[in-house]
Design a protein around this motif. Structure first.
Motif, mmCIF file in Angstrom:
data_model
loop_
_atom_site.group_PDB
_atom_site.id
_atom_site.type_symbol
_atom_site.label_atom_id
_atom_site.label_comp_id
_atom_site.label_asym_id
_atom_site.label_seq_id
_atom_site.Cartn_x
_atom_site.Cartn_y
_atom_site.Cartn_z
ATOM 1 N N ILE A 174 0.841 -1.195 0.000
ATOM 2 C CA ILE A 174 0.000 0.000 0.000
ATOM 3 C C ILE A 174 0.877 1.247 0.000
ATOM 4 O O ILE A 174 0.614 2.215 -0.725
ATOM 5 C CB ILE A 174 -0.945 -0.009 1.218
ATOM 6 C CG1 ILE A 174 -1.962 -1.147 1.089
ATOM 7 C CG2 ILE A 174 -1.660 1.332 1.355
ATOM 8 C CD1 ILE A 174 -2.892 -1.291 2.279
ATOM 9 N N GLY A 175 1.938 1.227 0.816
ATOM 10 C CA GLY A 175 2.854 2.362 0.855
ATOM 11 C C GLY A 175 3.472 2.645 -0.493
ATOM 12 O O GLY A 175 3.613 3.804 -0.899
ATOM 13 N N SER A 176 3.846 1.589 -1.208
ATOM 14 C CA SER A 176 4.452 1.768 -2.525
ATOM 15 C C SER A 176 3.473 2.430 -3.493
ATOM 16 O O SER A 176 3.855 3.315 -4.272
ATOM 17 C CB SER A 176 4.901 0.413 -3.067
ATOM 18 O OG SER A 176 5.540 0.548 -4.318
ATOM 19 N N ALA A 177 2.203 2.022 -3.438
ATOM 20 C CA ALA A 177 1.193 2.621 -4.306
ATOM 21 C C ALA A 177 1.025 4.109 -4.015
ATOM 22 O O ALA A 177 0.850 4.926 -4.934
ATOM 23 C CB ALA A 177 -0.138 1.886 -4.125
ATOM 24 N N ILE A 178 1.095 4.473 -2.740
ATOM 25 C CA ILE A 178 0.951 5.879 -2.357
ATOM 26 C C ILE A 178 2.166 6.687 -2.787
ATOM 27 O O ILE A 178 2.045 7.760 -3.389
ATOM 28 C CB ILE A 178 0.725 6.001 -0.836
ATOM 29 C CG1 ILE A 178 -0.589 5.343 -0.427
ATOM 30 C CG2 ILE A 178 0.743 7.467 -0.408
ATOM 31 C CD1 ILE A 178 -0.774 5.225 1.081
ATOM 32 N N VAL A 179 3.361 6.158 -2.484
ATOM 33 C CA VAL A 179 4.592 6.897 -2.754
ATOM 34 C C VAL A 179 4.781 7.148 -4.253
ATOM 35 O O VAL A 179 5.309 8.192 -4.657
ATOM 36 C CB VAL A 179 5.811 6.141 -2.173
ATOM 37 C CG1 VAL A 179 7.114 6.751 -2.659
ATOM 38 C CG2 VAL A 179 5.751 6.166 -0.652
ATOM 39 N N LYS A 180 4.350 6.215 -5.082
ATOM 40 C CA LYS A 180 4.503 6.389 -6.528
ATOM 41 C C LYS A 180 3.725 7.596 -7.038
ATOM 42 O O LYS A 180 4.073 8.173 -8.063
ATOM 43 C CB LYS A 180 4.045 5.122 -7.263
ATOM 44 C CG LYS A 180 5.018 3.972 -7.149
ATOM 45 C CD LYS A 180 4.474 2.728 -7.843
ATOM 46 C CE LYS A 180 5.450 1.560 -7.697
ATOM 47 N NZ LYS A 180 4.915 0.309 -8.312
ATOM 48 N N LYS A 181 2.673 7.972 -6.331
ATOM 49 C CA LYS A 181 1.835 9.092 -6.760
ATOM 50 C C LYS A 181 2.100 10.364 -5.959
ATOM 51 O O LYS A 181 2.022 11.470 -6.500
ATOM 52 C CB LYS A 181 0.361 8.713 -6.618
ATOM 53 C CG LYS A 181 -0.133 7.683 -7.618
ATOM 54 C CD LYS A 181 -0.159 8.277 -9.015
ATOM 55 C CE LYS A 181 -0.926 7.399 -9.978
ATOM 56 N NZ LYS A 181 -2.381 7.453 -9.772
ATOM 57 N N ALA A 182 2.390 10.220 -4.658
ATOM 58 C CA ALA A 182 2.441 11.372 -3.747
ATOM 59 C C ALA A 182 3.800 12.067 -3.777
ATOM 60 O O ALA A 182 4.553 12.041 -2.806
ATOM 61 C CB ALA A 182 2.086 10.933 -2.332
ATOM 62 N N THR A 183 4.113 12.694 -4.870
ATOM 63 C CA THR A 183 5.415 13.359 -5.009
ATOM 64 C C THR A 183 5.511 14.644 -4.198
ATOM 65 O O THR A 183 6.565 15.266 -4.141
ATOM 66 C CB THR A 183 5.698 13.669 -6.483
ATOM 67 O OG1 THR A 183 4.623 14.457 -7.012
ATOM 68 C CG2 THR A 183 5.829 12.389 -7.287
ATOM 69 N N SER A 184 4.400 15.051 -3.566
ATOM 70 C CA SER A 184 4.402 16.270 -2.759
ATOM 71 C C SER A 184 4.892 16.035 -1.337
ATOM 72 O O SER A 184 4.972 16.967 -0.539
ATOM 73 C CB SER A 184 2.992 16.854 -2.707
ATOM 74 O OG SER A 184 2.089 15.916 -2.120
ATOM 75 N N ILE A 185 5.231 14.805 -1.000
ATOM 76 C CA ILE A 185 5.631 14.453 0.367
ATOM 77 C C ILE A 185 6.916 15.172 0.761
ATOM 78 O O ILE A 185 7.915 15.136 0.047
ATOM 79 C CB ILE A 185 5.817 12.930 0.497
ATOM 80 C CG1 ILE A 185 4.455 12.233 0.405
ATOM 81 C CG2 ILE A 185 6.502 12.557 1.800
ATOM 82 C CD1 ILE A 185 4.540 10.715 0.349
ATOM 83 N N ARG A 186 6.876 15.825 1.943
ATOM 84 C CA ARG A 186 8.054 16.488 2.500
ATOM 85 C C ARG A 186 8.726 15.676 3.600
ATOM 86 O O ARG A 186 9.904 15.861 3.878
ATOM 87 C CB ARG A 186 7.672 17.843 3.089
ATOM 88 C CG ARG A 186 7.730 19.019 2.136
ATOM 89 C CD ARG A 186 6.588 19.041 1.162
ATOM 90 N NE ARG A 186 6.443 20.362 0.557
ATOM 91 C CZ ARG A 186 5.638 20.625 -0.440
ATOM 92 N NH1 ARG A 186 4.890 19.670 -0.961
ATOM 93 N NH2 ARG A 186 5.546 21.849 -0.939
ATOM 94 N N GLY A 187 7.962 14.794 4.255
ATOM 95 C CA GLY A 187 8.520 14.017 5.357
ATOM 96 C C GLY A 187 7.923 12.631 5.399
ATOM 97 O O GLY A 187 6.767 12.415 5.000
ATOM 98 N N MET A 188 8.697 11.659 5.903
ATOM 99 C CA MET A 188 8.213 10.281 6.028
ATOM 100 C C MET A 188 8.702 9.665 7.329
ATOM 101 O O MET A 188 9.813 9.945 7.775
ATOM 102 C CB MET A 188 8.718 9.415 4.862
ATOM 103 C CG MET A 188 8.068 9.679 3.535
ATOM 104 S SD MET A 188 8.334 8.294 2.359
ATOM 105 C CE MET A 188 10.119 8.268 2.254
ATOM 106 N N SER A 189 7.861 8.805 7.911
ATOM 107 C CA SER A 189 8.242 7.969 9.036
ATOM 108 C C SER A 189 7.907 6.537 8.646
ATOM 109 O O SER A 189 6.759 6.237 8.315
ATOM 110 C CB SER A 189 7.480 8.370 10.304
ATOM 111 O OG SER A 189 7.772 7.481 11.358
#
Length: 560
Positions: A174-189
């Motif tokens: 699920i995380g991979s599916a999100i990250v492939k699209k969510a290029t606006s992310i500034r931070g991750m845990s």
């Protein structure tokens, strides 16, 4: 005639609600009008990592409370299910949006992605039954499980009740599916394998901060990936970094730090057990111009000896040094401690210093605090002994700029020890917050009165003592800005004494909270406690907490 808000005014209002983390108001705005929906949801998802719906939020504190966790009545079960259902819906909406199956692209609003929280949801024992079934829509089932069989040109799900792989595997998919699209992310845990992290950061050009459970996640050229694909990266938090023979944490950290663009890392934080050493400290030197927050733990004496090699860090504002590996306190040890004190003192921008079981901490601070140019606004020392710490306590008086001071450890019933500390503290007239947890257990009421007489700006105070009664309230009536007073000392207060104290508080004490934690008897009846609580609420919009010493009486607590 209807009134229509200008778009820019609407955006300003919703952005303010986002800054205040007012999730409920944002949600109400989103469902109140189509005119509000898009921007309300955009702001709501930007701050969803701080939502009380999430597993670590405040909404579920009731069912996480240990005293209630085993009270399996219907109402508590409903509260649990309601919170977990909201938690699941939040993650479901984000995941489905990445698959293009939602009204709005919620993934594109994300600024911080906390996959640790998704993992917590998937492993939560209450994430089961109907909640679990509703969460895994056909779209999510398809990415979460490979348990499908082909039939012609179609993929049919076999007899299957939910994702068969582990929660960690589902989280990664699920995380991979999100990250492939969510290029606006500034931070991750997140807690992911090293190859996954290296792959993901390659597609996050705006990434600035990263929190990982293990330093191992940084071992597959993550530093190079961050350097080439994340030009704004500047904050790193690691829970643990341990050896994995034949690989060492020392070698991995050195390589990672060297791979980053020099002088770009502003925050480097180690939280739990780690095995970094001298080479790691030297590698941090490649960021000496940029480091503004440095938190280190589990260092050996050899690693500690390398700290002065960093020389003065011009941007360092926050320094935390904790839980070092024990070492013989010989001549070399104290030579190193003295050198570290000089190094800390050379960092002229330093404002917040926290030390806990680092070296001989009182000795270290007695040297550091007296160095000209050291101007701290916050100091914390815990797990030390008052006996033998006179030099440190006297040195405290040199830090007139302190606004927050936290001291905790083993108290002394030597009048001289307590008087030295009180005399030093009474010279810190700029203090706003003073926390004397356990260390003040030997204070008398006279010590409390002598202390507060010279601290007019105090807003929060935690103070204990040998034994307190109504007389001690004289120490707090002349604190015009006091908002929180916690008294864990053995005590015997009367309702009249407490109400008289409250009557002397003024407008500057609005929101005042009074916590009496260890009353030795039940002098205050439940009716008296309720009266005190209502008086505080009415006069100051405040609250009252009251607790009896365990074993003395059943009593009551938290009536405010």
């Amino acid at each position: 005639m209807g009134f229509v808000l200008a778009d820019d005014v609407l955006c300003m209002i919703l952005d303010i609600l986002g800054d205040e983390r007012d999730h409920n108001s944002l949600f109400q705005c989103a469902i109140s009008s189509r005119y509000f929906t898009a921007h309300s949801l955009a702001v709501l998802y930007k701050v969803c990592h701080a939502s009380s719906v999430r597993g670590g939020g405040t909404e579920d504190e009731q069912f996480l409370n240990p005293r209630r966790r085993f009270t399996f009545n219907v109402s508590v079960r409903r509260e649990v299910n309601s919170t977990v259902r909201k938690w699941a819906l939040l993650w479901q909406s984000i995941a489905l949006s990445a698959l293009g199956q939602t009204y709005l692209p919620y993934y594109s609003y994300l600024r911080y992605l906390d996959l640790d929280d998704l993992g917590d949801l998937l492993k939560d024992p209450n994430f089961s039954g109907r909640i679990r079934d509703d969460f895994f829509t056909p779209g999510l089932l398809e990415i979460a499980s490979s348990d499908y069989q082909a039939k012609g040109n179609k993929r049919l799900r076999s007899a299957f009740k939910g994702p068969d792989p582990s929660a960690d595997s589902v989280k990664l998919k699920i995380g991979s599916a999100i990250v492939k699209k969510a290029t606006s992310i500034r931070g991750m845990s997140l807690n992911v394998p090293p190859e996954t992290l290296s792959e993901w950061v390659g597609g996050l050009p705006l990434l600035q901060s990263l929190t990982v459970w293990s330093g191992e996640a940084l071992s597959q050229h993550a530093g190079s990936q961050l350097r080439h694909h994340c030009p704004k990266f500047k904050q790193l938090t690691i829970y643990s970094w341990r050896d994995r023979p034949p690989t060492t944490a020392e070698a991995e950290s050195e390589q990672f730090l060297d791979q980053l663009q020099p002088n770009t890392l502003e925050t480097f934080e180690l939280i739990s057990l780690s095995q970094l050493g001298p080479r790691s400290i030297v590698a941090l030197g490649s960021h000496r111009q940029s480091l503004s927050e440095l938190k280190l733990t589990s260092l050996t004496i050899d690693g500690i000896a390398q700290l002065p090699s960093l020389t003065a860090l011009p941007s360092l504002r926050v320094l935390t040094l904790t839980d070092s590996v024990p070492s013989a306190r010989d001549e070399r040890f104290y030579t190193i401690v003295s050198q570290v004190a000089e190094w800390i003192g050379s960092c002229e921008s330093l404002r917040q210093l926290e030390v806990r079981r680092f070296v001989d901490d009182p000795f270290l601070l007695s040297r550091t605090l007296t160095i000209e140019g050291v101007k701290l606004t916050s100091l914390s020392l815990s797990r030390y002994s008052m006996a033998g710490s006179q030099a440190f306590h006297e040195a405290l008086a040199c830090q007139q700029t302190l606004r927050t001071l936290n001291l905790s450890g083993e108290s002394s019933f030597s009048n001289r020890d307590n008087e030295i500390l009180v005399q030093a503290l009474s010279q810190l007239s700029n203090l706003r917050e003073l926390d004397l947890k356990d260390i003040s257990d030997g204070f008398t009421q006279d010590h409390a009165m002598a202390l507060t007489a010279f601290l007019p700006r105090l807003e929060k105070l935690w103070i204990s003592g040998d034994f307190f009664d109504d007389t001690v309230f004289q120490a707090f009536t002349h604190l015009p800005k006091l908002e929180s007073l916690v008294i864990p000392a053995f005590s015997k207060f009367t309702a009249d004494g407490i109400l008289d104290f409250i009557s002397q508080l003024g407008p500057g004490n609005k929101g005042f909270n009074l916590s009496i934690l260890n009353a030795v008897d039940s002098t205050l009846t439940e009716e008296a406690q309720l009266l005190i609580s209502e008086t505080l609420k009415a006069n100051l919009d405040g609250s009252f907490d009251y607790g009896i010493v365990p074993g003395k009486n059943q009593g009551s607590t938290g009536v405010g």
